[in-house]
Scaffold this motif. Structure first.
Motif, PDB file in Angstrom:
ATOM      1  N   GLU A  47       0.829  -1.197   0.000  1.00  0.00           N
ATOM      2  CA  GLU A  47       0.000   0.000   0.000  1.00  0.00           C
ATOM      3  C   GLU A  47       0.865   1.249   0.000  1.00  0.00           C
ATOM      4  OE1 GLU A  47      -3.020  -0.094   3.018  1.00  0.00           O
ATOM      5  OE2 GLU A  47      -3.413  -2.219   2.670  1.00  0.00           O
ATOM      6  N   PRO A  48       0.331   2.362  -0.459  1.00  0.00           N
ATOM      7  CA  PRO A  48       1.120   3.590  -0.512  1.00  0.00           C
ATOM      8  C   PRO A  48       1.712   4.005   0.841  1.00  0.00           C
ATOM      9  CG  PRO A  48      -0.858   3.840  -1.834  1.00  0.00           C
ATOM     10  CD  PRO A  48      -0.980   2.522  -1.107  1.00  0.00           C
ATOM     11  N   HIS A  49       0.992   3.750   1.934  1.00  0.00           N
ATOM     12  CA  HIS A  49       1.529   4.162   3.240  1.00  0.00           C
ATOM     13  C   HIS A  49       2.692   3.286   3.710  1.00  0.00           C
ATOM     14  CE1 HIS A  49      -1.325   1.069   4.692  1.00  0.00           C
ATOM     15  NE2 HIS A  49      -0.457   0.936   5.681  1.00  0.00           N
ATOM     16  N   HIS A  50       2.995   2.221   2.998  1.00  0.00           N
ATOM     17  CA  HIS A  50       4.155   1.395   3.320  1.00  0.00           C
ATOM     18  C   HIS A  50       5.463   2.080   2.922  1.00  0.00           C
ATOM     19  CE1 HIS A  50       1.429  -2.394   3.126  1.00  0.00           C
ATOM     20  NE2 HIS A  50       1.455  -1.892   4.340  1.00  0.00           N
ATOM     21  N   PHE A  51       5.369   3.066   2.043  1.00  0.00           N
ATOM     22  CA  PHE A  51       6.561   3.782   1.579  1.00  0.00           C
ATOM     23  C   PHE A  51       6.979   4.817   2.617  1.00  0.00           C
ATOM     24  CE2 PHE A  51       4.870   1.914  -2.183  1.00  0.00           C
ATOM     25  CZ  PHE A  51       5.942   1.741  -3.050  1.00  0.00           C
ATOM     26  N   GLY A  52       8.260   4.908   2.847  1.00  0.00           N
ATOM     27  CA  GLY A  52       8.780   5.878   3.812  1.00  0.00           C
ATOM     28  C   GLY A  52       8.906   7.274   3.228  1.00  0.00           C
ATOM     29  N   ASN A  53       8.942   7.379   1.923  1.00  0.00           N
ATOM     30  CA  ASN A  53       9.091   8.650   1.240  1.00  0.00           C
ATOM     31  C   ASN A  53       7.728   9.064   0.695  1.00  0.00           C
ATOM     32  OD1 ASN A  53       9.428  10.194  -1.376  1.00  0.00           O
ATOM     33  ND2 ASN A  53      11.556  10.231  -0.675  1.00  0.00           N
ATOM     34  N   HIS A  54       7.275  10.254   1.069  1.00  0.00           N
ATOM     35  CA  HIS A  54       5.946  10.719   0.652  1.00  0.00           C
ATOM     36  C   HIS A  54       5.777  10.703  -0.869  1.00  0.00           C
ATOM     37  CE1 HIS A  54       2.254  13.032   0.351  1.00  0.00           C
ATOM     38  NE2 HIS A  54       2.887  13.866  -0.455  1.00  0.00           N
ATOM     39  N   ALA A  55       6.776  11.227  -1.576  1.00  0.00           N
ATOM     40  CA  ALA A  55       6.671  11.276  -3.041  1.00  0.00           C
ATOM     41  C   ALA A  55       6.585   9.866  -3.626  1.00  0.00           C
ATOM     42  CB  ALA A  55       7.854  12.033  -3.633  1.00  0.00           C
ATOM     43  N   HIS A  56       7.303   8.923  -3.033  1.00  0.00           N
ATOM     44  CA  HIS A  56       7.241   7.544  -3.527  1.00  0.00           C
ATOM     45  C   HIS A  56       5.861   6.946  -3.303  1.00  0.00           C
ATOM     46  CE1 HIS A  56      11.901   6.949  -3.206  1.00  0.00           C
ATOM     47  NE2 HIS A  56      11.549   7.749  -4.194  1.00  0.00           N
ATOM     48  N   GLY A  57       5.288   7.179  -2.125  1.00  0.00           N
ATOM     49  CA  GLY A  57       3.940   6.676  -1.852  1.00  0.00           C
ATOM     50  C   GLY A  57       2.914   7.298  -2.774  1.00  0.00           C
ATOM     51  N   THR A  58       3.070   8.578  -3.048  1.00  0.00           N
ATOM     52  CA  THR A  58       2.160   9.277  -3.953  1.00  0.00           C
ATOM     53  C   THR A  58       2.287   8.736  -5.372  1.00  0.00           C
ATOM     54  OG1 THR A  58       2.268  11.263  -2.587  1.00  0.00           O
ATOM     55  CG2 THR A  58       1.544  11.546  -4.865  1.00  0.00           C
ATOM     56  N   LEU A  59       3.511   8.495  -5.804  1.00  0.00           N
ATOM     57  CA  LEU A  59       3.723   7.928  -7.135  1.00  0.00           C
ATOM     58  C   LEU A  59       3.137   6.520  -7.214  1.00  0.00           C
ATOM     59  CD1 LEU A  59       4.894   8.244  -9.945  1.00  0.00           C
ATOM     60  CD2 LEU A  59       7.111   7.532  -9.034  1.00  0.00           C
ATOM     61  N   PHE A  60       3.276   5.740  -6.152  1.00  0.00           N
ATOM     62  CA  PHE A  60       2.702   4.398  -6.137  1.00  0.00           C
ATOM     63  C   PHE A  60       1.175   4.474  -6.238  1.00  0.00           C
ATOM     64  CE2 PHE A  60       1.325   0.454  -3.976  1.00  0.00           C
ATOM     65  CZ  PHE A  60       1.922  -0.467  -4.827  1.00  0.00           C
ATOM     66  N   THR A  61       0.570   5.427  -5.548  1.00  0.00           N
ATOM     67  CA  THR A  61      -0.879   5.626  -5.644  1.00  0.00           C
ATOM     68  C   THR A  61      -1.275   5.909  -7.091  1.00  0.00           C
ATOM     69  OG1 THR A  61      -1.021   6.472  -3.383  1.00  0.00           O
ATOM     70  CG2 THR A  61      -2.814   7.072  -4.860  1.00  0.00           C
ATOM     71  N   ALA A  62      -0.512   6.758  -7.749  1.00  0.00           N
ATOM     72  CA  ALA A  62      -0.799   7.077  -9.150  1.00  0.00           C
ATOM     73  C   ALA A  62      -0.646   5.841 -10.032  1.00  0.00           C
ATOM     74  CB  ALA A  62       0.117   8.199  -9.633  1.00  0.00           C
ATOM     75  N   LEU A  63       0.380   5.034  -9.762  1.00  0.00           N
ATOM     76  CA  LEU A  63       0.572   3.804 -10.536  1.00  0.00           C
ATOM     77  C   LEU A  63      -0.623   2.871 -10.388  1.00  0.00           C
ATOM     78  CD1 LEU A  63       4.308   3.116  -9.704  1.00  0.00           C
ATOM     79  CD2 LEU A  63       3.382   3.407 -11.990  1.00  0.00           C
ATOM     80  N   LEU A  64      -1.201   2.843  -9.197  1.00  0.00           N
ATOM     81  CA  LEU A  64      -2.359   1.989  -8.953  1.00  0.00           C
ATOM     82  C   LEU A  64      -3.620   2.516  -9.627  1.00  0.00           C
ATOM     83  CD1 LEU A  64      -1.921   1.237  -5.129  1.00  0.00           C
ATOM     84  CD2 LEU A  64      -1.465  -0.327  -7.033  1.00  0.00           C
ATOM     85  N   SER A  65      -3.708   3.835  -9.787  1.00  0.00           N
ATOM     86  CA  SER A  65      -4.959   4.414 -10.265  1.00  0.00           C
ATOM     87  C   SER A  65      -5.013   4.664 -11.771  1.00  0.00           C
ATOM     88  CB  SER A  65      -5.243   5.723  -9.517  1.00  0.00           C
ATOM     89  OG  SER A  65      -4.235   6.659  -9.773  1.00  0.00           O
ATOM     90  N   VAL A  66      -3.865   4.728 -12.425  1.00  0.00           N
ATOM     91  CA  VAL A  66      -3.868   4.925 -13.884  1.00  0.00           C
ATOM     92  C   VAL A  66      -3.801   3.540 -14.526  1.00  0.00           C
ATOM     93  CG1 VAL A  66      -2.630   5.912 -15.839  1.00  0.00           C
ATOM     94  CG2 VAL A  66      -2.730   7.165 -13.674  1.00  0.00           C
ATOM     95  N   PRO A  67      -4.788   3.191 -15.340  1.00  0.00           N
ATOM     96  CA  PRO A  67      -4.785   1.852 -15.952  1.00  0.00           C
ATOM     97  C   PRO A  67      -3.484   1.571 -16.705  1.00  0.00           C
ATOM     98  CG  PRO A  67      -6.850   2.983 -16.396  1.00  0.00           C
ATOM     99  CD  PRO A  67      -5.937   3.993 -15.761  1.00  0.00           C
ATOM    100  N   ALA A  68      -2.971   0.374 -16.494  1.00  0.00           N
ATOM    101  CA  ALA A  68      -1.720  -0.019 -17.148  1.00  0.00           C
ATOM    102  C   ALA A  68      -1.881  -0.012 -18.662  1.00  0.00           C
ATOM    103  CB  ALA A  68      -1.292  -1.397 -16.662  1.00  0.00           C
TER     104      ALA A  68
END
Length: 138
Positions: A47-68
């Motif tokens: 999950e995004p909150h598993h990332f220690g870096n805010h920008a990394h968690g935010t980018l992971f959220t975006a990766l999850l929400s934009v269809p591959a």
């Protein structure tokens, strides 16, 4: 003696601690997913909150929400990368296309995405245990 009139005196960026090792696992995972988005299916529960870096968690959220994207199309253009960046930038304005490129460059082996995710998950679990122990006064 510091000059009280200069609030930036003594504010030495060289005194910042180095990143934790998990920071590099976060970079490698994000680089792998940006390069080969289909690997998102291989990383298990993260999950995004598993990332220690805010920008990394935010980018992971975006990766999850934009269809591959279709892998063949992804190899030809950067439209999907631009969409991911556009999705993440409102929450992490410091993210740039150059940063995404750097993440891709520092990923040693995209096929190890699941291992990088496991490192992030394990670090988050250790952090959670330390936080609970600290809140119990131990």
């Amino acid at each position: 003696m510091p000059n009280p009139a200069d609030p930036y005196e003594g504010d030495d960026l060289d005194d910042l601690p180095p990143p934790q090792p998990v920071h590099y696992a976060e970079q490698a995972l994000l680089g792998a997913l940006l390069l080969e988005p289909h690997r998102l299916k291989t990383i298990g529960h993260l999950e995004p909150h598993h990332f220690g870096n805010h920008a990394h968690g935010t980018l992971f959220t975006a990766l999850l929400s934009v269809p591959a994207p279709d892998p063949r199309q992804h190899a030809k253009d950067i439209a999907w990368l631009n969409a991911v960046l556009a999705k993440a930038q409102p929450e992490a304005p410091g993210l740039t296309a150059s940063h995404l490129h750097t993440l891709i460059q520092v990923c040693p082996r995209p096929e190890h995405a699941a291992a990088y995710a496991g490192m992030i998950h394990a670090d988050h679990a250790r952090w959670t245990v330390r936080e609970h122990r600290a809140s119990d006064g131990r």
